[in-house]
Structures are given as C-alpha cells and as structure tokens.
Design a protein around this motif. Structure first.
Motif, PDB file in Angstrom:
ATOM      1  N   UNK A 209      -6.349  51.054  18.849  1.00  0.00           N
ATOM      2  CA  UNK A 209      -5.983  50.143  19.685  1.00  0.00           C
ATOM      3  C   UNK A 209      -4.721  50.046  20.307  1.00  0.00           C
ATOM      4  N   UNK A 210      -5.418  48.247  19.819  1.00  0.00           N
ATOM      5  CA  UNK A 210      -4.515  47.035  19.865  1.00  0.00           C
ATOM      6  C   UNK A 210      -3.341  46.646  19.040  1.00  0.00           C
ATOM      7  N   UNK A 211      -3.235  47.569  17.690  1.00  0.00           N
ATOM      8  CA  UNK A 211      -2.789  47.664  16.973  1.00  0.00           C
ATOM      9  C   UNK A 211      -1.079  47.529  17.057  1.00  0.00           C
TER      10      UNK A 211
ATOM     11  N   UNK B 235       0.225  36.573  12.173  1.00  0.00           N
ATOM     12  CA  UNK B 235       0.175  36.295  13.978  1.00  0.00           C
ATOM     13  C   UNK B 235       0.410  35.237  14.500  1.00  0.00           C
ATOM     14  N   UNK B 236       0.955  34.921  15.291  1.00  0.00           N
ATOM     15  CA  UNK B 236       0.913  33.965  16.055  1.00  0.00           C
ATOM     16  C   UNK B 236       0.721  33.592  17.816  1.00  0.00           C
ATOM     17  N   UNK B 237      -0.606  33.279  17.539  1.00  0.00           N
ATOM     18  CA  UNK B 237      -1.473  33.161  18.669  1.00  0.00           C
ATOM     19  C   UNK B 237      -1.746  31.747  18.989  1.00  0.00           C
ATOM     20  N   UNK B 238      -2.041  32.289  20.383  1.00  0.00           N
ATOM     21  CA  UNK B 238      -2.481  30.394  21.112  1.00  0.00           C
ATOM     22  C   UNK B 238      -3.873  31.005  21.697  1.00  0.00           C
ATOM     23  N   UNK B 239      -4.939  30.378  21.258  1.00  0.00           N
ATOM     24  CA  UNK B 239      -6.390  30.840  21.547  1.00  0.00           C
ATOM     25  C   UNK B 239      -6.697  30.014  22.871  1.00  0.00           C
ATOM     26  N   UNK B 240      -7.467  30.411  23.522  1.00  0.00           N
ATOM     27  CA  UNK B 240      -7.915  29.060  23.648  1.00  0.00           C
ATOM     28  C   UNK B 240      -9.827  28.562  23.888  1.00  0.00           C
ATOM     29  N   UNK B 241     -10.106  27.646  23.698  1.00  0.00           N
ATOM     30  CA  UNK B 241     -11.137  27.341  23.210  1.00  0.00           C
ATOM     31  C   UNK B 241     -12.548  26.866  24.526  1.00  0.00           C
ATOM     32  N   UNK B 242     -13.320  27.381  24.479  1.00  0.00           N
ATOM     33  CA  UNK B 242     -14.496  26.867  25.690  1.00  0.00           C
ATOM     34  C   UNK B 242     -15.746  26.182  25.196  1.00  0.00           C
TER      35      UNK B 242
ATOM     36  N   UNK C 160      -5.819  26.683  20.931  1.00  0.00           N
ATOM     37  CA  UNK C 160      -5.832  26.327  19.107  1.00  0.00           C
ATOM     38  C   UNK C 160      -4.747  27.774  19.215  1.00  0.00           C
TER      39      UNK C 160
ATOM     40  N   UNK D 297     -14.426  36.863  14.595  1.00  0.00           N
ATOM     41  CA  UNK D 297     -15.064  37.924  15.449  1.00  0.00           C
ATOM     42  C   UNK D 297     -14.686  38.275  16.784  1.00  0.00           C
ATOM     43  N   UNK D 298     -13.589  37.606  16.530  1.00  0.00           N
ATOM     44  CA  UNK D 298     -12.538  38.368  17.467  1.00  0.00           C
ATOM     45  C   UNK D 298     -12.014  39.473  17.560  1.00  0.00           C
TER      46      UNK D 298
ATOM     47  N   UNK E  74     -14.828  32.365  14.687  1.00  0.00           N
ATOM     48  CA  UNK E  74     -14.879  33.163  16.334  1.00  0.00           C
ATOM     49  C   UNK E  74     -14.011  34.229  15.710  1.00  0.00           C
TER      50      UNK E  74
END
Lengths: 294, 311
Positions: free
Chosen positions: A214-216, A74-81, A94, A179-180, A176
């Motif tokens: 479903x999200x693959x 993957x190559x993802x940008x995540x928001x950290x709350x 992140x 978990x996501x 996390x």
C-alpha cells in the motif's frame, strides 16, 4: 570439420574462463526463464486500491526459484527517539540513502536450505544483505525541501550536513530501519510464496501472487527471478513493473511540486469554497437557526 | 461485484502516496468538524495523530490537516456568524495578535532548537498550561452545574483595575465587554507564540483565554475563535504548500467535506447547550489532549525511528 570443432571448444573454454574471471552475474534474457509479471503497469488513478501482482515463469526440474521486487533508492530523513529520564524525546535526525524503497523476496523454502551465505549476500536476497548498501548520516540538519533533489540540482547524500555514525549507531539504525519498513509492508521475505506446477518438457512452471504494498510509491520496480541449484544461483532474469499515478492524482502531484505557491492558493480556495458551500447548503436545508423547514 | 464496490471506495492520495478508504476519511472529518463547530477548536491536535494512525506520513498529515481546518472553520464561522456568535472587531484584533505571536514563535523555536532538549521543555510547558486551564474549567463548570446556575466569568478585581487603566479602550458591542485593544492583542500574541512552538492551532487555549481573561461569553468566544482560525489556518496552508510541498489536496478536500458538515452540526448543537456544559466538554477535550501528550512522551515507542520526510 575437426579443426572447426577444436576452435569451437577452445573458444567456449575461453568464454567460460572470462565469465568466471570477471565474476559477472549470470543474467539471462527474460524469455530464458519465461518471466512475466501481471499487470505490467499499475495505474494509480483517483479510484485506486492496491492490486494483486503475479509473477510467473519456468525453471529446470530440480531447481528452486527466488523472486525479488526492488524499488528505486530512497532519500529519507528519520527522527531518532531516545530516553531522557522517564520520557522519550527526539534527540537526533538521521539521513538515509542508498537502500531500495521496496524490497520483497519470495521463495518456496527458507533461502539457507538451498543457497549458501555468499550467494545470498552477493545477490542481496534477504533484508540484511540489502541493508548493507545503506548509507546514513546522523545529526542531519538538511531541510525537508532539499530531500529528493538530485545531485545536479545542488544536493546529494555526500553534501548532507550530518556526520557519519559510529559502527554501533549504524547497526542500530539498520536494524530499526528494517523493522520500520517491515511494519509498513514495503520490506519482507516470504517463505513459501513461490508455488510450483507440474513438470512439462523438463521445465517446471512457478508463480507468485502477492498484494502490492500500500505504501509503495509511484516508480519503476525491478522484478527479478533467480534460478538456484547446488547452493548457488545458476541464472537470473529481470522484468520491469511500472507504477505510476495517472489522471487527477498525477495533475495534483505535478502541480504541488511544479507550482507550489499557486497550488497552496488553490488548496485554500477549494477548502474555503467547500466550507462555505456546505454552510449554504445546510442553511437552505435546515434554516438559518438550525430548525428544519416545514 | 462486491469486490468491485469495495474497490470503488478507495482513493489514491497523490502527495501522501497511499490509498485509503474515502468513507473513513469523511468519517474522521465529520468527528473533528463536529468538535470544531461545538467548541471552537481547530482539531489539528486530534486529526494529525488519527491520520498518522491510518497510514498518512506525519508531515502530510499536519499540512493537509491545516487545509482541512480552513474548511471546518469557514463552515463553522459562517454558521456561528448567522447565529450572532461572531465578534468581527474582536476577531480582527485577535487575528493580528495571533499572526504577530506566530511569527515571533517561529523565531523563538529556532533558538530553542539550538539549545538542545528544547522539544522536551516545550512539551512539559504545554502540558502544564493545558493542565491548569482544563483543571480550572472543569472544576468551575462542575461547581456551576451542581449549584444549578452559572455565574458569568469575571476577572480578578486587581487584574481588572490594571486592564481598565491601559490605553486604547474599546467597547466590543457583540461580546458586551470593554477592553484596551492591547489586551486581546497581547493575549492572542502569547497564544500565537505557544501555538507556533507546539505546532498546533491554539484554539484549545484561546477559547478559555477569551472566556476567563476577557470575560467574553462562551458562545461568542467559540464563534470568534473560529473566525480567527479561518485566516490563520489559510496562512499555514499556504506556507506548508509553498515551503514543504506536503499539502495533499485530495486528502484535505475529503476531510473538508466531512469536517464542514460536522462543523454545521456542532455549531447548531452549541446553540442548544448551556455554557457550563460547553466549558465542561472543552475541559474534557483539553484534559484528553494533555493525557495524550503525557502518554506520547512516556510510553515506549514501537520503533525508535520514524520517517520525517521521504522522496
């Protein structure tokens, strides 16, 4: 003849020693375990609902089978709350790379009942072992449009504008993130997912049947079967499962990435035509002021 | 056969990368479009969270939502235009003001982000603005409904005097009001700034502003706002498609079919409702938005990480 047998024996011993010495994985051809994935190709057309995928093969009597499905990295940008007083705010971005987009693992019994910890880690047979390959950067300022652009086009994880997280932050992100992924159904370890059949000629057939996540995303997925015995992996073999968008969705996807401005104009025109078209149809059906025509 | 029929109802959304039951998408579109036609709001503040709830990535939900607003607002604006509820002259000025405000807002947000906890301050500010507007509208419409007769909205005398002294006074015959061109331009500019900062269309603020600050009749305010929204949402869709590549045409069109139909129903229901009922409904909707925002920042999220963008 005796000389020939002697050389054959010495040659086999050397081959064995080299194999153990170099620590290479024991990979067998797919036909060795009779691995077959059905369907081999999943077409994501206009009308598409996630199909069931079946993996089957055979293992030696007394062995256990573990089946994994892994996607590309993957190559993802995540928001950290984080919490600020009584409220939750986004306080960091992140950037995550180096971890598969999909990881599913199926076994007949809990992995730690027939494999040792080293084998599980070496062959990345659970989510924790897989997550060790994750690379992440915090305080990432990369713009969304740079995501997914390969290194030779001028962007790579190494050029991420962020900084390396502390070990506590990294552990938190890893936990996390898993978990996501579990929540969206792209990561999971299913104990009891491998079913065994009746023994035939010293081999036991096995099969796994599961709904495709479903999200693959469309990609080439590696389906690997590990034959395990005596707390270690005896051999493994892999086959590929190709998931690809076809027809109208493929055209839309290609156009959105190759000609974004033209695609935007077409999207606006299509939406406006839909709006005005339905207005016209309603005016014809129900009259200009909403009264039904007699 | 039953399974096959069920499978036929699922569509693959190529940019979002997920498959969804298309009847669900059309149903969501009808509900949002109904509110759009009824109250002149784009519905983006409602649509984006619903789409996220059914599994669409946030960036795709927001971008495709703006494309859907093009369909809902074109359908709603056309229906209102036929009913005589659109003031094109006022709409054109609002559009210019809104675009200027949005461009300014985009620049402001860059500086606010550099300041650190800007998101929190902006959210709080937005909650206060929504709270004041919805509270005022709610109590005013309830008072009028109890009294049995609605009073036309009027500007405070001192404020009216200031407005009448401004240059470039123009009469807007469709709305029946006289204002300086600068007044709607400036007010819509401020709403545009807020909308750009908050990432919403701004319809839920603009309609009350037109009604209370410019004394435009409620029906006219709704129709004119939809007319303006058509152009703003078209601009946003173009920018989202060319910059972020997150507009899913299949998703947007399915939502558009539902929302354009819903907008027609909404526009026709508007005609049959008293303006105080419309104000009350709009007040409840804006109050609901405010409550949702409060909940979103105070309730612990299920996961502290959320995906912004994926390859």
């Amino acid at each position: 003849m005796k000389v020939f047998k002697k050389y054959l024996l010495i040659g086999s011993c050397w081959a064995g020693l080299i194999t153990v010495g170099t620590g290479c994985q024991l990979v067998a051809a797919p036909e060795a375990l009779g691995v077959r994935v059905t369907p081999e190709f999943i077409a994501m057309g206009s009308i598409y609902s996630t199909p069931y995928v079946q993996v089957q093969g055979n293992i030696a009597i007394g062995s256990k089978a573990v089946v994994t499905v892994t996607g590309p990295e993957v190559d993802e940008i995540l928001q950290w709350k984080g919490r600020l007083g009584p409220v939750w705010i986004s306080f960091d971005r992140v950037h995550v790379t180096g971890i598969p987009s999909v990881f599913l693992c199926f076994s007949g019994a809990p992995l730690d009942t027939f494999l040792n910890a080293e084998a599980i880690e070496e062959y990345q047979l659970n989510e924790y072992a897989v997550s060790k390959s994750m690379k992440c950067m915090v305080r990432c300022q990369c713009r969304e449009r740079h995501i997914g652009i390969p290194a030779h086009y001028g962007f790579s994880e190494a050029r991420c504008s962020g900084v390396r997280p502390t070990s506590e932050q990294e552990a938190f992100i890893r936990k996390n993130y898993l978990r996501l992924k579990e929540a969206e159904g792209t990561y999971g370890v299913l104990t009891g997912g491998v079913e065994l059949g009746g023994a035939q000629e010293g081999r036991v057939p096995f099969f796994v049947r599961f709904p495709w996540p479903r999200k693959a995303p469309p990609a080439k997925y590696q389906v690997t079967v590990y034959e395990c015995r005596d707390w270690k992996v005896l051999r493994s073999s892999s086959v590929w499962l190709n998931v690809s968008s076809v027809g109208f969705p493929a055209t839309v996807e290609q156009m959105a990435s190759a000609y974004p401005s033209l695609y935007g104009v077409l999207a606006v025109i299509a939406a406006a035509i839909t709006g005005f078209g339905i207005d016209l149809a309603c005016a014809c059906l129900f009259g200009k002021n909403g009264a039904i025509k007699s | 056969m039953q399974v096959e029929c069920g499978r036929l109802m699922w569509v693959f959304l190529p940019v979002a990368g997920v498959s969804i039951n298309f009847l669900l998408l059309i149903g969501v579109g009808v509900c949002v479009g109904f509110l759009s036609g009824l109250l002149g709001v784009g519905g983006g503040f409602l649509l984006t969270p619903i789409l996220m709830m059914i599994g669409i990535p946030p960036t795709v939900a927001a971008a495709s939502g703006s494309c859907q607003i093009v369909a809902a607002s074109s359908s709603g604006a056309a229906a209102h235009f036929r009913l005589g509820n659109v003031d094109p002259k006022l709409g054109a000025i609002l559009l210019l003001g809104g675009l200027t405000g949005a461009a300014t807002g985009v620049q402001i947000i860059k500086y606010l982000r550099l300041m650190g906890n800007a998101d929190f301050i902006i959210t709080l500010f937005y909650i206060v603005v929504l709270g004041i507007l919805s509270g005022y509208m709610f109590f005013e419409s309830v008072r009028n409904l109890r009294a049995g007769a609605s009073r036309p909205a009027s500007v405070a005398p001192r404020f009216a005097r200031v407005l009448s002294r401004l240059p470039l006074q123009v009469y807007f015959p469709h709305s029946g009001v006289r204002h300086s061109v600068l007044t709607p331009f400036f007010l819509c500019g401020v709403v545009g700034v807020l909308a750009a900062i908050m990432g919403v269309g701004g319809g839920s603020i603009m309609v009350p502003v037109l009604v209370y600050a410019l004394c435009v009749p409620v029906h006219m305010a709704i129709g004119t706002e939809l007319f303006q929204l058509l152009f703003t949402s078209a601009g946003v869709t173009l920018m989202q498609a060319s910059t972020n590549r997150t507009v899913d045409l299949v998703l947007a069109l399915l939502l558009a079919v539902g929302s354009a139909t819903g907008a027609q129903i909404g526009a026709r229901v508007t005609r049959r409702l008293r303006s105080d009922y419309l104000k009350l409904l709009l007040a409840c909707l804006v109050l609901g938005t405010m409550v949702r925002m409060i909940v979103s920042i105070t309730v612990s999220p299920s996961n502290l990480l959320s995906v912004v963008k994926v390859r």
